[in-house]
Scaffold this motif. Structure first.
Motif, PDB file in Angstrom:
ATOM      1  N   ALA A 160       6.296  65.888  16.802  1.00  0.00           N
ATOM      2  CA  ALA A 160       5.929  67.174  17.420  1.00  0.00           C
ATOM      3  C   ALA A 160       6.356  68.328  16.512  1.00  0.00           C
ATOM      4  CB  ALA A 160       6.574  67.313  18.796  1.00  0.00           C
ATOM      5  N   ARG A 161       7.537  68.199  15.936  1.00  0.00           N
ATOM      6  CA  ARG A 161       7.993  69.258  15.044  1.00  0.00           C
ATOM      7  C   ARG A 161       7.161  69.330  13.773  1.00  0.00           C
ATOM      8  NH1 ARG A 161      12.675  72.098  14.146  1.00  0.00           N
ATOM      9  NH2 ARG A 161      12.448  73.327  12.256  1.00  0.00           N
ATOM     10  N   LEU A 162       6.749  68.162  13.273  1.00  0.00           N
ATOM     11  CA  LEU A 162       5.893  68.157  12.086  1.00  0.00           C
ATOM     12  C   LEU A 162       4.577  68.876  12.391  1.00  0.00           C
ATOM     13  CD1 LEU A 162       5.534  67.245   9.145  1.00  0.00           C
ATOM     14  CD2 LEU A 162       4.604  65.074  10.030  1.00  0.00           C
ATOM     15  N   ALA A 163       4.019  68.621  13.566  1.00  0.00           N
ATOM     16  CA  ALA A 163       2.775  69.310  13.945  1.00  0.00           C
ATOM     17  C   ALA A 163       2.990  70.814  14.024  1.00  0.00           C
ATOM     18  CB  ALA A 163       2.274  68.785  15.296  1.00  0.00           C
ATOM     19  N   LEU A 164       4.124  71.220  14.567  1.00  0.00           N
ATOM     20  CA  LEU A 164       4.422  72.655  14.661  1.00  0.00           C
ATOM     21  C   LEU A 164       4.477  73.276  13.269  1.00  0.00           C
ATOM     22  CD1 LEU A 164       5.162  75.071  16.460  1.00  0.00           C
ATOM     23  CD2 LEU A 164       7.560  74.379  16.263  1.00  0.00           C
ATOM     24  N   GLU A 165       5.060  72.538  12.308  1.00  0.00           N
ATOM     25  CA  GLU A 165       5.125  73.065  10.942  1.00  0.00           C
ATOM     26  C   GLU A 165       3.730  73.208  10.330  1.00  0.00           C
ATOM     27  OE1 GLU A 165       7.743  74.407   9.624  1.00  0.00           O
ATOM     28  OE2 GLU A 165       9.034  73.825  11.291  1.00  0.00           O
ATOM     29  N   VAL A 166       2.823  72.316  10.698  1.00  0.00           N
ATOM     30  CA  VAL A 166       1.441  72.457  10.222  1.00  0.00           C
ATOM     31  C   VAL A 166       0.832  73.728  10.812  1.00  0.00           C
ATOM     32  CG1 VAL A 166      -0.870  71.447  10.192  1.00  0.00           C
ATOM     33  CG2 VAL A 166       1.157  69.968   9.937  1.00  0.00           C
ATOM     34  N   PHE A 167       1.023  73.949  12.129  1.00  0.00           N
ATOM     35  CA  PHE A 167       0.510  75.183  12.752  1.00  0.00           C
ATOM     36  C   PHE A 167       1.143  76.416  12.118  1.00  0.00           C
ATOM     37  CE2 PHE A 167      -0.802  72.477  16.406  1.00  0.00           C
ATOM     38  CZ  PHE A 167      -2.099  72.928  16.523  1.00  0.00           C
ATOM     39  N   ARG A 168       2.414  76.294  11.726  1.00  0.00           N
ATOM     40  CA  ARG A 168       3.093  77.426  11.080  1.00  0.00           C
ATOM     41  C   ARG A 168       2.649  77.623   9.639  1.00  0.00           C
ATOM     42  NH1 ARG A 168       9.299  76.114  13.102  1.00  0.00           N
ATOM     43  NH2 ARG A 168       9.272  77.403  14.977  1.00  0.00           N
ATOM     44  N   GLY A 169       1.981  76.630   9.079  1.00  0.00           N
ATOM     45  CA  GLY A 169       1.481  76.751   7.712  1.00  0.00           C
ATOM     46  C   GLY A 169       2.472  76.337   6.644  1.00  0.00           C
ATOM     47  N   THR A 170       3.580  75.728   7.046  1.00  0.00           N
ATOM     48  CA  THR A 170       4.573  75.319   6.041  1.00  0.00           C
ATOM     49  C   THR A 170       4.313  73.915   5.524  1.00  0.00           C
ATOM     50  OG1 THR A 170       6.112  74.369   7.637  1.00  0.00           O
ATOM     51  CG2 THR A 170       6.326  76.730   7.198  1.00  0.00           C
ATOM     52  N   VAL A 171       3.467  73.159   6.226  1.00  0.00           N
ATOM     53  CA  VAL A 171       3.140  71.793   5.827  1.00  0.00           C
ATOM     54  C   VAL A 171       1.627  71.637   5.927  1.00  0.00           C
ATOM     55  CG1 VAL A 171       3.348  69.343   6.450  1.00  0.00           C
ATOM     56  CG2 VAL A 171       5.348  70.844   6.657  1.00  0.00           C
ATOM     57  N   ALA A 172       1.023  70.932   4.953  1.00  0.00           N
ATOM     58  CA  ALA A 172      -0.399  70.632   5.022  1.00  0.00           C
ATOM     59  C   ALA A 172      -0.574  69.147   5.330  1.00  0.00           C
ATOM     60  CB  ALA A 172      -1.072  70.981   3.692  1.00  0.00           C
ATOM     61  N   LEU A 173      -1.451  68.840   6.288  1.00  0.00           N
ATOM     62  CA  LEU A 173      -1.710  67.443   6.645  1.00  0.00           C
ATOM     63  C   LEU A 173      -3.213  67.250   6.792  1.00  0.00           C
ATOM     64  CD1 LEU A 173       0.658  66.135   9.465  1.00  0.00           C
ATOM     65  CD2 LEU A 173       0.607  65.463   7.054  1.00  0.00           C
ATOM     66  N   GLY A 174      -3.700  66.065   6.378  1.00  0.00           N
ATOM     67  CA  GLY A 174      -5.120  65.750   6.532  1.00  0.00           C
ATOM     68  C   GLY A 174      -5.484  65.447   7.972  1.00  0.00           C
ATOM     69  N   GLY A 175      -6.793  65.339   8.228  1.00  0.00           N
ATOM     70  CA  GLY A 175      -7.347  65.248   9.577  1.00  0.00           C
ATOM     71  C   GLY A 175      -6.686  64.243  10.502  1.00  0.00           C
ATOM     72  N   ASP A 176      -6.762  62.931  10.185  1.00  0.00           N
ATOM     73  CA  ASP A 176      -6.226  61.926  11.104  1.00  0.00           C
ATOM     74  C   ASP A 176      -4.720  62.061  11.269  1.00  0.00           C
ATOM     75  OD1 ASP A 176      -8.684  60.937  11.525  1.00  0.00           O
ATOM     76  OD2 ASP A 176      -8.386  59.037  10.465  1.00  0.00           O
ATOM     77  N   ALA A 177      -4.034  62.317  10.157  1.00  0.00           N
ATOM     78  CA  ALA A 177      -2.572  62.458  10.218  1.00  0.00           C
ATOM     79  C   ALA A 177      -2.197  63.636  11.103  1.00  0.00           C
ATOM     80  CB  ALA A 177      -2.002  62.646   8.805  1.00  0.00           C
ATOM     81  N   PHE A 178      -2.930  64.731  10.963  1.00  0.00           N
ATOM     82  CA  PHE A 178      -2.654  65.898  11.782  1.00  0.00           C
ATOM     83  C   PHE A 178      -2.925  65.609  13.256  1.00  0.00           C
ATOM     84  CE2 PHE A 178      -4.310  70.030  13.534  1.00  0.00           C
ATOM     85  CZ  PHE A 178      -3.056  70.537  13.809  1.00  0.00           C
ATOM     86  N   GLU A 179      -4.044  64.944  13.543  1.00  0.00           N
ATOM     87  CA  GLU A 179      -4.371  64.657  14.945  1.00  0.00           C
ATOM     88  C   GLU A 179      -3.305  63.767  15.588  1.00  0.00           C
ATOM     89  OE1 GLU A 179      -6.387  66.267  16.778  1.00  0.00           O
ATOM     90  OE2 GLU A 179      -7.163  67.376  15.061  1.00  0.00           O
ATOM     91  N   THR A 180      -2.727  62.862  14.810  1.00  0.00           N
ATOM     92  CA  THR A 180      -1.671  61.985  15.333  1.00  0.00           C
ATOM     93  C   THR A 180      -0.452  62.795  15.758  1.00  0.00           C
ATOM     94  OG1 THR A 180      -2.387  60.167  13.919  1.00  0.00           O
ATOM     95  CG2 THR A 180      -0.122  60.070  14.755  1.00  0.00           C
ATOM     96  N   VAL A 181       0.025  63.650  14.874  1.00  0.00           N
ATOM     97  CA  VAL A 181       1.241  64.405  15.205  1.00  0.00           C
ATOM     98  C   VAL A 181       0.933  65.523  16.211  1.00  0.00           C
ATOM     99  CG1 VAL A 181       2.407  63.796  13.060  1.00  0.00           C
ATOM    100  CG2 VAL A 181       1.067  65.930  13.172  1.00  0.00           C
TER     101      VAL A 181
END
Lengths: 312, 312
Positions: A160-181
């Protein structure tokens, strides 16, 4: 649409078993199980703090109830019902229909009917209060951990925290990986069956809502003990395991919003099999404080702390 | 001050009788009275809608709990405890100290301990959920009114609305008169003793929160009956009685925020004496609808309706 039409359309259903009076009177009336204790918990979710304004309303309906059911799970309680108080900026029927769909789906799956509540106009705010039952003396509390107990965590932490970091723009994740978190963040699964199965096995339990360090810290403080926590043993997804070590540790130790259970049990206790993995992550010690170590036993300096709504 | 210090300082006390676990675990644990039904109600108060930002925080603490206890009173329940979820824009210790003082004073006076809750940062929002008990079959519901029953109201109606009109600037009132109606608005008294004494006497009951027309209307709808209401019989303060007739009627019929009880009882039923006046205000009739009449029996055209948070 007025307040009462809104309630009738989205939040009123025939009363469920054990509910003598549901939504629509001044109070709901419930029939307690003879001899059981009543367990109560309440959580408030505020837009922009607990959820993003862009979240799918069905997922928000699920999560608002899930974070409350997670408190019942942490105490080993069987759900009996919940109230929903809802402040809405305006009546948005598409939003309400989605929200109610997600809410009811989890309520039905958990045997936890909506029994009452309140709706008002105001900045978006969701307050759910859940009620459950447990046999006398069998509720799992934070205060029962004993020196020598092993520490366990359910499921996987940190996504959940990793997903939040993606929303914050500090981490980039590809489609499936992002959908998982993202699903971990937006659709957490309350560990109700596990919590109930841990009655008589776990000595203490909490759910991981503010971050593992903080929530395990509550157990240590309430029990008057310390602990050693093996950060390399913490259960994590393949997506999180592919991230840099420092980010992994931040997500695992201080992420929060996991809604997994952290609990203690006597060494060698047989874990229940209810379809959710549990992982041994440390041990209760007499020395006060929480020592984070790696697989080699060396202490890890982390400088992380738990989430606090008024200290950021 | 952080979230957990705030909880410890203002909202945590040793667990009360009947409370096995209070504030500070994932759930509170309560010991139900054997055989009793559980009653639950939840109300959310939003700044600018349910209270003015300038209100004395001690009065707000009182009122936030009072409006919830009023729902227990309307059902004839005995209070057992409550949860408080609180969204605060910032930590203001003077405000919190006042709020907690008013809250605890009413909690102590009502035998209704704070057992749990949540605090978070956000636009000011107070959500209280109350729990009470009543013997099986004795909770007062909205659905029990029968043709021929008399309709009663407790205390005095309309003062809270009159105070609101003063704040809005549409009515001018002198010092003492204003303080009287302002206290009605800011410090309502939940009619707990009356509600409990009406078990076995009242056939239906509700509290007057949205306005008498609306709340009595809920009883009529739930009971499948109509009523005749004598507007001249409605109990009112000397301050309200000194206002123009049209304003009096508006405050009495559609004011809301009264937290008095409106209830029905068989004709000739003996009213309990618990130190609060009750006044006969009308009669249940078979003909659907609510007819407002004056002392001469002539129908009063009023064009008033009940408060609705989404239709103003």
């Amino acid at each position: 649409m007025g307040e009462f039409d809104l309630i009738r359309r989205y939040f009123q259903r025939p009363a469920a078993a054990g509910v003598e009076v549901g939504v629509g009177d001044d109070c709901a009336v419930l029939v307690p199980t003879p001899g059981a204790r009543w367990l109560v918990s309440s959580d408030m979710l505020v837009e922009g703090r607990h959820f993003l304004s862009t979240v799918d309303p069905a997922r928000l309906g699920h999560k608002a109830l899930a974070v409350n059911l997670s408190d019942l799970a942490a105490c080993g309680a069987t759900p009996r019902g919940f109230t929903l108080a809802l402040a809405l900026p305006r009546v948005d029927e598409a939003w309400l229909a989605g929200f109610a769909r997600g809410l009811w789906a989890l309520a039905d799956a958990s045997g936890c009917p909506l029994i009452g509540g309140d709706t008002t106009q105001g900045p978006l705010n969701l307050c759910i209060t859940v009620f459950g039952e447990a046999p006398p003396g069998q509720a799992l509390l934070r205060s029962g951990a004993r020196v020598g107990d092993e520490i366990w965590a359910s499921g996987r932490l940190g996504d959940a925290r990793l997903a939040l970091e993606v929303f914050r723009g500090t981490v980039a994740l590809g489609g499936d990986a992002f959908e998982t978190v993202r699903a971990a963040m937006e659709c957490p699964t309350p560990r109700l069956a596990l919590g109930q199965a841990l009655r008589g096995i776990a000595t203490a339990a909490a759910d991981v809502s503010d971050g593992l360090l903080g929530d395990l810290g509550h157990i240590l403080a309430a029990s008057g003990v310390g602990a050693r926590l093996d950060v390399d043993a913490l259960p994590r997804s393949a997506v999180l395991a592919a991230q840099p070590a420092a980010l992994q540790r931040e997500c695992l130790l201080a992420g929060g919003d996991d809604y997994e259970l952290v609990f203690t049990a006597p060494a060698g206790a047989r874990m229940p099999d209810v379809g959710v993995a549990v992982t041994r992550i440390g041990r209760i010690e007499a020395e006060p404080g929480l020592r984070v170590v790696d697989a080699s036993g060396a202490e890890v300096r982390h400088g992380l702390r738990s989430f606090d709504h008024f200290q950021e």
